[in-house]
Design a protein around this motif. Structure first.
Motif, PDB file in Angstrom:
ATOM      1  N   UNK A 106       0.839  -1.202   0.000  1.00 35.46           N
ATOM      2  CA  UNK A 106       0.000   0.000   0.000  1.00 35.46           C
ATOM      3  C   UNK A 106       0.874   1.252   0.000  1.00 35.46           C
ATOM      4  N   UNK A 107       1.952   1.195   0.782  1.00 33.51           N
ATOM      5  CA  UNK A 107       2.854   2.344   0.866  1.00 33.51           C
ATOM      6  C   UNK A 107       3.526   2.604  -0.485  1.00 33.51           C
ATOM      7  N   UNK A 108       3.939   1.531  -1.135  1.00 30.53           N
ATOM      8  CA  UNK A 108       4.579   1.681  -2.449  1.00 30.53           C
ATOM      9  C   UNK A 108       3.603   2.322  -3.434  1.00 30.53           C
ATOM     10  N   UNK A 109       2.364   1.841  -3.400  1.00 35.03           N
ATOM     11  CA  UNK A 109       1.322   2.369  -4.282  1.00 35.03           C
ATOM     12  C   UNK A 109       1.104   3.857  -4.000  1.00 35.03           C
ATOM     13  N   UNK A 110       1.016   4.181  -2.700  1.00 30.76           N
ATOM     14  CA  UNK A 110       0.804   5.581  -2.303  1.00 30.76           C
ATOM     15  C   UNK A 110       1.960   6.459  -2.768  1.00 30.76           C
ATOM     16  N   UNK A 111       3.182   5.970  -2.570  1.00 32.80           N
ATOM     17  CA  UNK A 111       4.349   6.755  -2.984  1.00 32.80           C
ATOM     18  C   UNK A 111       4.383   6.947  -4.497  1.00 32.80           C
ATOM     19  N   UNK A 112       4.005   5.899  -5.227  1.00 31.55           N
ATOM     20  CA  UNK A 112       3.999   6.009  -6.685  1.00 31.55           C
ATOM     21  C   UNK A 112       3.028   7.085  -7.152  1.00 31.55           C
ATOM     22  N   UNK A 113       1.828   7.074  -6.560  1.00 32.01           N
ATOM     23  CA  UNK A 113       0.787   8.002  -7.014  1.00 32.01           C
ATOM     24  C   UNK A 113       1.085   9.437  -6.572  1.00 32.01           C
ATOM     25  N   UNK A 114       1.634   9.601  -5.373  1.00 30.32           N
ATOM     26  CA  UNK A 114       1.855  10.962  -4.877  1.00 30.32           C
ATOM     27  C   UNK A 114       3.231  11.494  -5.301  1.00 30.32           C
ATOM     28  N   UNK A 115       4.277  10.921  -4.746  1.00 34.06           N
ATOM     29  CA  UNK A 115       5.621  11.423  -5.045  1.00 34.06           C
ATOM     30  C   UNK A 115       6.022  11.081  -6.485  1.00 34.06           C
ATOM     31  N   UNK A 116       5.661   9.875  -6.936  1.00 31.44           N
ATOM     32  CA  UNK A 116       6.028   9.472  -8.297  1.00 31.44           C
ATOM     33  C   UNK A 116       5.366  10.345  -9.344  1.00 31.44           C
ATOM     34  N   UNK A 117       4.046  10.367  -9.338  1.00 29.55           N
ATOM     35  CA  UNK A 117       3.323  11.176 -10.334  1.00 29.55           C
ATOM     36  C   UNK A 117       3.586  12.655 -10.099  1.00 29.55           C
ATOM     37  N   UNK A 118       3.573  13.071  -8.819  1.00 26.16           N
ATOM     38  CA  UNK A 118       3.839  14.472  -8.514  1.00 26.16           C
ATOM     39  C   UNK A 118       5.224  14.891  -8.982  1.00 26.16           C
ATOM     40  N   UNK A 119       6.215  14.038  -8.736  1.00 28.50           N
ATOM     41  CA  UNK A 119       7.576  14.352  -9.163  1.00 28.50           C
ATOM     42  C   UNK A 119       7.693  14.449 -10.674  1.00 28.50           C
ATOM     43  N   UNK A 120       7.000  13.539 -11.351  1.00 29.58           N
ATOM     44  CA  UNK A 120       7.012  13.549 -12.819  1.00 29.58           C
ATOM     45  C   UNK A 120       6.406  14.854 -13.348  1.00 29.58           C
ATOM     46  N   UNK A 121       5.268  15.230 -12.767  1.00 30.96           N
ATOM     47  CA  UNK A 121       4.609  16.478 -13.194  1.00 30.96           C
ATOM     48  C   UNK A 121       5.516  17.669 -12.898  1.00 30.96           C
ATOM     49  N   UNK A 122       6.196  17.625 -11.755  1.00 29.20           N
ATOM     50  CA  UNK A 122       7.093  18.720 -11.393  1.00 29.20           C
ATOM     51  C   UNK A 122       8.258  18.824 -12.379  1.00 29.20           C
ATOM     52  N   UNK A 123       8.759  17.673 -12.791  1.00 24.74           N
ATOM     53  CA  UNK A 123       9.845  17.685 -13.789  1.00 24.74           C
ATOM     54  C   UNK A 123       9.370  18.323 -15.089  1.00 24.74           C
ATOM     55  N   UNK A 124       8.151  17.986 -15.499  1.00 21.50           N
ATOM     56  CA  UNK A 124       7.599  18.591 -16.723  1.00 21.50           C
ATOM     57  C   UNK A 124       7.443  20.100 -16.520  1.00 21.50           C
ATOM     58  N   UNK A 125       7.012  20.492 -15.289  1.00 24.90           N
ATOM     59  CA  UNK A 125       6.842  21.919 -14.996  1.00 24.90           C
ATOM     60  C   UNK A 125       8.172  22.655 -15.123  1.00 24.90           C
ATOM     61  N   UNK A 126       9.228  22.071 -14.555  1.00 21.60           N
ATOM     62  CA  UNK A 126      10.552  22.704 -14.624  1.00 21.60           C
ATOM     63  C   UNK A 126      11.018  22.781 -16.070  1.00 21.60           C
ATOM     64  N   UNK A 127      10.753  21.713 -16.810  1.00 19.80           N
ATOM     65  CA  UNK A 127      11.154  21.684 -18.224  1.00 19.80           C
ATOM     66  C   UNK A 127      10.407  22.742 -19.029  1.00 19.80           C
ATOM     67  N   UNK A 128       9.133  22.991 -18.645  1.00 23.42           N
ATOM     68  CA  UNK A 128       8.311  23.933 -19.416  1.00 23.42           C
ATOM     69  C   UNK A 128       8.657  25.388 -19.113  1.00 23.42           C
ATOM     70  N   UNK A 129       9.379  25.620 -18.017  1.00 19.94           N
ATOM     71  CA  UNK A 129       9.625  27.015 -17.605  1.00 19.94           C
ATOM     72  C   UNK A 129      10.682  27.668 -18.501  1.00 19.94           C
TER      73      UNK A 129
END
Lengths: 487, 82
Positions: free
Chosen positions: B59-82
């Protein structure tokens, strides 16, 4: 918050945020995931989202800002989820009760106080928002002059509080579906404003707009965007347990919490971000640009909808806090309902009259102040539940405030948890001054909330481990026997 | 939601601890059933907690994937788009 009275998706319950006298029985945990999702979204979706997005516009442009807000919302929900959801779903308890094994029975008043201050803060912002919307209606239609704006806003905000008091005096039966209607109104407002921005200002203009007051460091701008969203999500702390305690398993709470509390805030805030970029002096606040954008025929209905949505949201907050105050004082004191409503709404009235601008123009600081208290609290909750108690709580002890309770600690307070939280508090202040937003390294790499939570968690675990054996045996010995693990 | 049944009265859902405690204060003969009800409730909650089980590593792995994993990915795209 119990939420036990109405449990179907069609009757979204109002969270009794603060505390209740018993856990939710297994047979009462019948909420569907859809019902929990709806209530989570109702709690998160209010007009304050526009202001949160407007604050992010100071540091980030449209695309990076929108993406950062979604990312920050997801990262923030991780802290809240770990601190609250597994314990509250497994034992049917709300957020405040979940602090008793950590802070002690009397120490849990800290959580109640923080939750109360957050609710009073949000309610004040929403009533000031309401007052500004009313003032804009009177001034833009020519009924009153520009010079009367502040006075009209203050009078309207006080009248709004009085109206809410009057509506709540006769109980909250009429509020059963208010959360749904607020979420619907705010969604329609967001779509409406987005359409007006796209057609009136132009999407390309908004996408090309520069942040309003960015720092020199790009990394810092992103980090502060993340911090604002993490702080916003942390301020849902009082709501979470009251929703998830009504679900029959931790897994059932997963998507309602993630999708309901995180994404709606981020998505609606994007409208505030874009509006602030299009109208730099607005701060995302629709009351300051909506008539200029769409004219009277468009702007006035939007302002009326904003007022309605804010009245509904403040009703929920005031009801929840009043109910919590009654629960805190207990059945023997018999505080009149009117009295607890007064304790809830009078501070709000004082704020909206005396210091409206200080509150309204510093929403980022208010969010950061909430995070200063809540991030360390979440940290000690995580360390205590997973690493010291191995996810095993004593249900009777949760509701036994006598000195014999293992959760009584030292005179009802766990000094270790408070020392750990104070350390996290000062680390937060070192990393980011919540008033001035002046920061110190390594804020730009770590944010302030996450390291504050982490430090408090590590200290709580470490200090508890070196406490005298008698302390550990009494406070955590039962846990060891329940979970079969060592402390 | 528990709601005040009328102005000036605290919330008390039927069968809730608040109601039980209020009644027991007035009628001593009700004290025993009230305590029994609460004890039964605590027992039921503990049994349910055992059934639900702890928050698992998966459950923890799943939670980390959805929050930090997806969030981190979106953040990387945000930094790339700036």
């Amino acid at each position: 918050m119990s939420g036990r009275g109405t449990e179907s998706a069609g009757h979204k319950p109002i969270p009794d945020i603060l505390t209740s006298a018993r856990p939710t029985a297994p047979g009462e945990r019948r909420w569907s995931q859809l019902a929990a999702l709806g209530l989570s979204a109702s709690a998160a979706m209010a007009t304050w989202c526009f202001l949160v997005g407007g604050y992010v516009a100071y540091y980030l442009g449209a695309v990076p800002g929108a993406l950062t807000m979604i990312a920050g919302g997801l990262i923030g929900i991780l802290i809240i989820y770990l601190a609250l959801v597994p314990a509250t779903t497994r034992y049917g308890i709300e957020s405040i009760v979940s602090t008793r094994p950590v802070l002690g029975h009397h120490g849990a008043w800290f959580g109640i106080g923080v939750a109360g201050l957050i609710l009073i803060g949000w309610n004040s912002i929403l009533l000031i928002f309401l007052g500004r919307a009313a003032a804009e209606i009177f001034i833009s239609t020519g009924v009153l002059g520009e010079g009367s704006r502040d006075a009209v806003a203050a009078v309207a905000a006080v009248l709004g509080a009085a109206l809410i008091w009057g509506l709540l005096r006769k109980g909250s039966e009429r509020m059963k579906k208010v959360g749904f209607w607020i979420a619907l109104i705010v969604t329609l407002l967001a779509l409406w404003i987005m359409y007006a921005l796209a057609s009136g200002v132009g999407m390309q203009t908004i996408l090309d707009a520069e942040p309003l007051a960015p720092a020199d460091s790009t990394l810092w701008n992103f980090t502060v965007g993340i911090e604002i969203m993490v702080a916003s999500i942390l301020s849902w702390w009082p709501y979470v347990g009251g929703i998830t305690q009504n679900l029959s398993s931790t897994r059932k709470a997963f998507w309602p919490v993630i999708l309901g509390l995180s994404l709606p805030l981020s998505v609606i805030s994007i409208v505030g971000l874009m509006a602030a970029l299009a109208f730099p002096d607005s701060g995302g606040d629709p009351t300051s640009y909506i008539v200029d954008l769409g004219g009277l025929s468009f702007g006035v209905p939007v302002l009326i909808f904003i007022m309605l949505a804010n009245i509904g949201t403040v009703m929920i907050g005031a009801y929840s806090l009043s109910h919590g105050i009654q629960q805190m004082t207990g059945p023997r004191v018999r505080l009149p309902w009117n009295g607890s409503l007064a304790m809830t709404l009078v501070p709000v009235m004082i704020i909206v009259v005396l210091i409206p601008d200080l509150f309204y123009d510093n929403i980022g600081s208010i969010l950061a102040i909430a995070a200063v208290a809540l991030a360390p609290l979440c940290g000690v909750q995580i360390a205590d539940y997973y690493f010291l108690r191995h996810q095993a709580l004593d249900v009777r002890a949760l509701y036994d405030s006598s000195p014999h309770s293992p959760y009584y600690f030292v005179k009802g307070v766990n000094p270790v948890a408070f020392v750990s939280m104070v350390a996290g508090f000062f680390l937060y202040l070192y990393l980011l001054d919540p008033i001035t937003y002046v920061s110190n390294t390594p804020f730009e790499y770590l944010t302030a909330s996450i390291p504050a939570a982490a430090l408090s968690a590590v200290l709580h675990y470490g200090l508890t481990s070196v406490m005298p054996a008698s302390f550990r045996e009494r406070a955590y010995g039962g846990t060891r026997r329940r979970s079969g693990a060592g402390v | 939601m528990t709601t005040p049944s009328q102005p000036g009265t605290p919330d008390a859902a039927p069968g809730s601890a608040t109601t039980l405690r209020g009644n027991s204060a007035q009628r001593s003969e009700n004290q025993e059933p009230a305590l029994n009800d609460l004890n039964a409730l605590y027992d039921a909650v503990e049994r349910e907690a055992a059934t639900i089980g702890p928050f698992a590593r998966l459950d923890l792995v799943y939670l980390l994937l959805v929050t930090v994993g997806v969030g981190g990915l979106i953040l990387m795209i945000a930094v790339w788009s700036a």
